[in-house]
Design an enzyme around this catalytic site. Structure first.
Site, PDB file in Angstrom:
ATOM      1  N   SER A  43      -4.560   9.717  -2.854  1.00 31.34           N
ATOM      2  CA  SER A  43      -5.264   9.311  -4.291  1.00 31.34           C
ATOM      3  C   SER A  43      -5.720   7.991  -3.749  1.00 31.34           C
ATOM      4  O   SER A  43      -6.110   7.751  -4.353  1.00 31.34           O
ATOM      5  CB  SER A  43      -4.183   8.379  -4.638  1.00 31.34           C
ATOM      6  N   SER A  87      -0.872  10.875  -0.767  1.00 26.72           N
ATOM      7  CA  SER A  87      -1.984   9.449  -1.270  1.00 26.72           C
ATOM      8  C   SER A  87      -2.831   8.625   0.253  1.00 26.72           C
ATOM      9  O   SER A  87      -3.986   8.101  -0.084  1.00 26.72           O
ATOM     10  CB  SER A  87      -1.599   9.143  -2.497  1.00 26.72           C
ATOM     11  N   LYS A 139      -5.173  -1.775  -3.257  1.00 35.89           N
ATOM     12  CA  LYS A 139      -5.140  -0.497  -4.400  1.00 35.89           C
ATOM     13  C   LYS A 139      -4.625  -0.920  -5.220  1.00 35.89           C
ATOM     14  O   LYS A 139      -3.470  -1.616  -5.526  1.00 35.89           O
ATOM     15  CB  LYS A 139      -4.529   0.350  -3.247  1.00 35.89           C
TER      16      LYS A 139
END
Lengths: 490, 493
Positions: free
Chosen positions: B158, B182, B78
């Site tokens: 997210s 997320s 990420k």
């Protein structure tokens, strides 16, 4: 021992005013590493050469508390005879400035590491005043903005960013500029004794915000103004004097004091309000979620307490118990190095009174004249001790001792060897002294007659003999011989 | 082997160990898949050279018999995780070109365990969002489409790049992070598995902060086993993160097949919310039956402060973010506005230009709730409610070992559908935020598909640092659910 000492009032047109001063002193913690990063802290390094990713607030960086800085704060708290809080909390103080990389300063707001304590200050005239300590908390320093290197750029040096500071807040217990100055000197001495701050105001490792208000004696406190960021004892005194006079003038002409933040202009000697932008902050304090509450055991505090050095007050008492008067003791304890020097002389076998007299009457005067501190002076404690010891051992006279000091000062060397090789030894051979005495008596028959009528005249003979022997004759022996020869009583 | 990218992480590991496949072959397979799938916008930065170099190094170690637990396994990171020498953007314009000189502890742990980096995965800007639509690099598109539709769906947020990459087989697994859901929301809507570990289990060092007291790293991968392998590799105490916790990380994989016999599963009545999609309610009921059938004991529990979780979260998270994001000021790195006339102008324009609308909104909310005069009413009060929410769980865990809930109130929605209405968007996190407020671990596993063929997930919530039980229960759900659905690879044209 209280703040109810004789008030030193400032006269205005409506009578006397009392000045009320409280201080917030920032002391840079003596530590090789910063409060929340491993970066170094040495003064004077190249700009931005002592900056870690944490200090520069790079993305994803986290603060980690430096335990040594915590220990230093606890040690200082103990030196201020203050409450040590086993649990304290780091908060974020949020504001934007170019030299504040994270956009917040990590500080302690509601729960500081150290609570209430006190500092005693010795007022001239022998009174002792107590200045209450409100709190001590740990916080990070910001970096330095440099505005004078380029016409339309400012530069930022982050070497200082993240360095540990102890903010020490006093109660409004000081009643004059002089008391504020005495307090700062005392605080400086304490932290230097403790080794928790070098107290160097020129390098900025000790700075103060000064809160000043004035009032009629016995009435409640008036509104105060805060003079920011002072780093000179002299300017602090000037600023308080100027500001208290300014406030008195405002009040006496029917005005009111607005609580505001001021800057002291060292050129004009005046205080002026900061621009509103410089102070209009809502700091939005909240507990720093990157750090757990700071917790430690009482046993750790006890360990630190056990390792605390003797502090100025205790040292002064001990010196006085050795027979020194209060003044001499105060002079000797005012600086850690001076006390250490004095104690080194005691360790070398000199009695306290002789050492104190010698230092205060002879050596410190020479240091002052040369503008040197005790650590910079050219004569070691051991050498000074030897000189005094030689006087005590009747090897040299007090007068010769001063000469020996001058020689060691100028040339260095071992005092005993100097006395030996330069023939400065006191003459204790009574035969030689008798000869000199007889010569003087024989040469001055008129004075002999006069002395018989006025025994004090014996001193003149002693002086003549000393002169004749180049100061090396033992004055006691000379005195006794002269009295015997002149038939005077002992 | 036909398509190496279809292997699970555990299968790939075993294939490498038995030398059926090399890390280079595996890595090349994923790099090719990534190239073909660029339309999904999962990766912000692809790092093929690094990937192949790491793969080759892994192959050498394997040949030398020195393989580590994740040797040669290609994963995506990420873009919130700082990677040394590799651009790390947090999906924001404000640090769009930022190249860290340091590595996050969690990614370093992965490399130390032999994993191979494929690239940096998109996410919502600074992890603020539930649909991966706030990225400055454009929305990530879910590989899933509703039956008979070509409408673009969100991959959740997210960590939408992470969920998309795993679902579309652009990585064996991916790191993700979870502040209010997320990891779990994206996993739930893409038919992938994700775990948000207990707060403190993984180091936050080197992960761009959103809300420090809530942020926690974790993996998204295809199966419970894959997540167990990855979390074991990612987790550690870290002297660089004071909030990381020194509790030994067990071998999660070893305990995976322990079953749920006798395990007490709590069903919180407060999670029966109006407005929840019927297929979500149905899959939840199914989940209860599955666990019951395998010998678990079902217990009704109450988490009475659940209804305050969202408002509490939307005070605390923005408050922390308003402070955490103050460092992006245009002074030392990142976007700086052109020709600032003074410092204030520099701040206002650099930040105004650099941050997207959602980030700006949260900074404003956070600044407001911390302001003098509002602090007590908002922030302080939220902290008190947070303590009550945590206490709810403590009480509940006297009666049960694991809690089963829905993961999201509805399956994936269309890109653009909720963008204009932040409140509706925030409501999407209604089942996940409580867990962050309480600091607990939580696992989402795929449980089925709805009539449109879109994946539905279930959430398991565990006791603090009891991820092992969570994995065991998750594995039981996985076995019962037999989730086999895969998105069609429409992007291959």
């Amino acid at each position: 021992m209280s703040t109810e000492r004789a008030a030193k009032l400032i006269q205005g047109t409506t009578g006397g005013w009392e000045v009320v001063v409280g201080l917030e002193v920032h002391c840079q913690v003596l530590s090789n590493a910063k409060l929340f990063s491993g970066a170094a802290t040495a003064f004077g390094a190249d700009p931005n050469s002592q900056v870690s990713f944490v200090d520069a607030a790079m993305p994803g960086m986290l603060p980690v508390i430096n335990k040594f800085c915590v220990e230093q704060a606890v040690r200082t708290g103990l030196g201020l005879k203050a409450q040590i809080n086993l649990r304290s909390v780091f908060d974020r103080k949020n504001y934007f400035y170019a030299d504040l990389p994270a956009g917040y300063q990590i500080s302690q707001y509601k729960n500081p590491i150290v609570g209430e304590g006190e500092v005693l200050i010795d007022l001239p005239g022998g009174e002792v005043a107590r200045v209450g300590i409100e709190r001590l908390h740990l916080e990070q320093d910001a970096g330095k903005s440099i505005h004078d290197q380029h016409p339309d750029h400012s530069f930022v040096d982050l070497n200082r960013a993240g360095i540990a500071l102890m903010e020490i807040v006093t109660k409004p217990d000081m009643r004059s500029a002089e008391e504020a100055s005495l307090f700062l000197r005392k605080l400086r001495a304490i932290v230097r004794y403790l080794g928790t701050c070098d107290g160097n105001m020129e390098e900025g490792s000790m700075r103060a915000d000064v809160n000043v208000s004035v009032r009629k004696p016995g009435t409640p406190f008036n509104t105060r103004c805060e003079i920011k960021n002072m780093n000179s004892m002299r300017f602090i005194v000037q600023a308080i004097e100027y500001e208290s006079r300014r406030q008195i003038d405002v009040l006496e002409s029917g005005g009111t004091i607005a609580q505001q933040t001021l800057l002291f202009d060292t050129k004009t000697g005046e205080t002026r309000p900061m621009r509103s932008k410089e102070e209009a902050h809502d700091y939005r304090y909240f507990p720093d979620p990157d750090l757990l509450p700071l917790e430690f055991e009482q046993s750790w505090v006890d360990e630190i307490a056990a390792s605390l050095p003797e502090l100025p007050d205790a040292k002064k008492d001990r010196f006085m118990a050795m027979g020194l008067n209060a003044y001499d003791a105060l002079v000797l304890v005012a600086e850690k190095e001076t006390a250490e020097y004095f104690e080194a002389m005691l360790a070398a076998g000199v009695d306290a009174k002789s050492a104190a007299n010698w230092l205060n009457n002879e050596y410190f005067g020479r240091l002052n004249k040369a503008g040197l501190s005790v650590t910079e002076g050219p004569v070691s404690a051991a050498a000074n001790a030897e000189i005094i010891k030689m006087v005590g051992e009747n090897i040299i006279s007090g007068k010769i001792a001063k000469d020996v000091l001058d020689i060691v000062w100028a040339e260095g060397g071992d005092p005993r060897a100097i006395v030996e090789t330069r023939g400065l030894k006191q003459v204790t051979d009574t035969g030689a002294i008798e000869k000199a005495v007889d010569a003087v008596i024989a040469a001055n028959p008129d004075k002999v007659e006069a002395a018989k009528l006025k025994p004090a005249m014996a001193g003149w003979f002693v002086g003549q003999v000393m002169k004749a022997t180049g100061g090396k004759a033992n004055p006691g022996t000379v005195n006794a011989l002269i009295k015997a020869r002149l038939g005077l009583p002992d | 082997m036909s398509d190496l990218t279809e292997l699970t992480l555990a299968e790939a590991r075993d294939a490498i160990a038995s030398k059926k496949v090399s890390s280079r072959e595996l890595t090349q397979g994923f790099l090719k898949a990534m190239e073909e799938a660029r339309v999904l916008n999962a990766y912000i930065t692809e790092t093929p050279e690094i990937a192949l170099a790491m793969a080759d190094a892994s192959d050498k170690r394997i040949a030398a018999g020195e393989a580590r637990p994740m040797e040669g396994l290609p994963v995506g990171i990420k873009d919130l995780y700082c990677t040394k020498g590799v651009k790390t953007t947090a999906a924001s314009k404000i640090i769009a070109d930022y190249v860290p000189q340091y590595e996050s502890t969690v990614s370093q742990n992965l490399w130390d365990n032999g994993a191979v980096m494929l690239g940096k995965l998109s996410c919502d800007e600074f992890a603020m969002g539930s649909s991966n639509e706030t990225s400055a690099f454009g929305p990530v598109i879910s590989p899933w489409r509703a039956k008979g539709s070509t409408a673009q769906l969100v991959p959740g947020g997210s960590s939408g790049g992470s969920s998309c990459a795993v679902a579309a087989r652009l990585a064996l697994g991916a790191t993700a992070s979870d502040t209010g859901g997320s990891i779990r929301t994206p996993a739930a809507v893409t038919g992938t598995t994700g775990i948000k570990p207990t707060y403190g289990r993984c180091s936050r060092y080197g992960i761009v902060a959103f809300a420090s007291s809530l942020d926690q790293a974790g993996p998204i991968s295809s199966t419970v086993r894959d997540c167990a392998i990855m979390l074991k590799a990612m987790a550690s105490v870290d002297p660089k993160d004071s909030t990381s916790v020194d509790i030994p990380v067990p071998d999660y994989e070893a305990g995976l097949e322990g079953g749920v016999k006798g395990l007490r599963i709590g069903i919180p009545k407060e999670y029966r919310l109006e407005g929840t999609a019927p297929e979500i309610t149905a899959i939840w009921e199914k989940g209860v039956e599955w666990l019951k059938a395998q010998g678990a004991e079902i217990v009704d529990i109450s988490l009475p402060h659940t209804k305050y979780a969202l408002p509490t979260y939307y005070i605390i998270a923005p408050a922390e973010c308003s402070s955490n994001l103050a460092r992006y000021d245009g002074v030392r790195y990142g976007h700086r506005a052109a020709d600032p006339k003074d410092l204030i102008d520099l701040y206002e324009r650099s930040r105004g230009e650099g941050f997207g609308a959602e980030v700006r909104r949260r900074i404003l909310i956070g600044t407001y709730v911390l302001s003098a005069g509002y602090y007590d009413a908002y922030y302080l009060r939220a902290q008190k409610v947070r303590a009550l929410i945590a206490r709810d769980f403590t009480e509940a865990y006297k009666k049960c070992d694991v809690i089963l809930t829905p993961a999201t109130p509805a399956p994936a929605f269309a890109i653009g559908e909720k963008v204009a209405d932040p409140i509706t968007m925030y409501l999407y996190d209604v089942f996940t935020v409580t867990v962050n407020l309480a600091g607990l671990p939580s696992l989402v596993v795929p449980a089925g598909v709805n009539d449109a063929g879109l994946p539905l997930g279930l959430q398991l919530i565990g006791k603090a640092f009891d991820e092992a039980t969570l994995f065991r229960a998750g594995r039981a759900l996985e076995i019962a659910a037999e989730f086999k659905a895969k998105p069609e690879k429409w992007w291959r044209g």
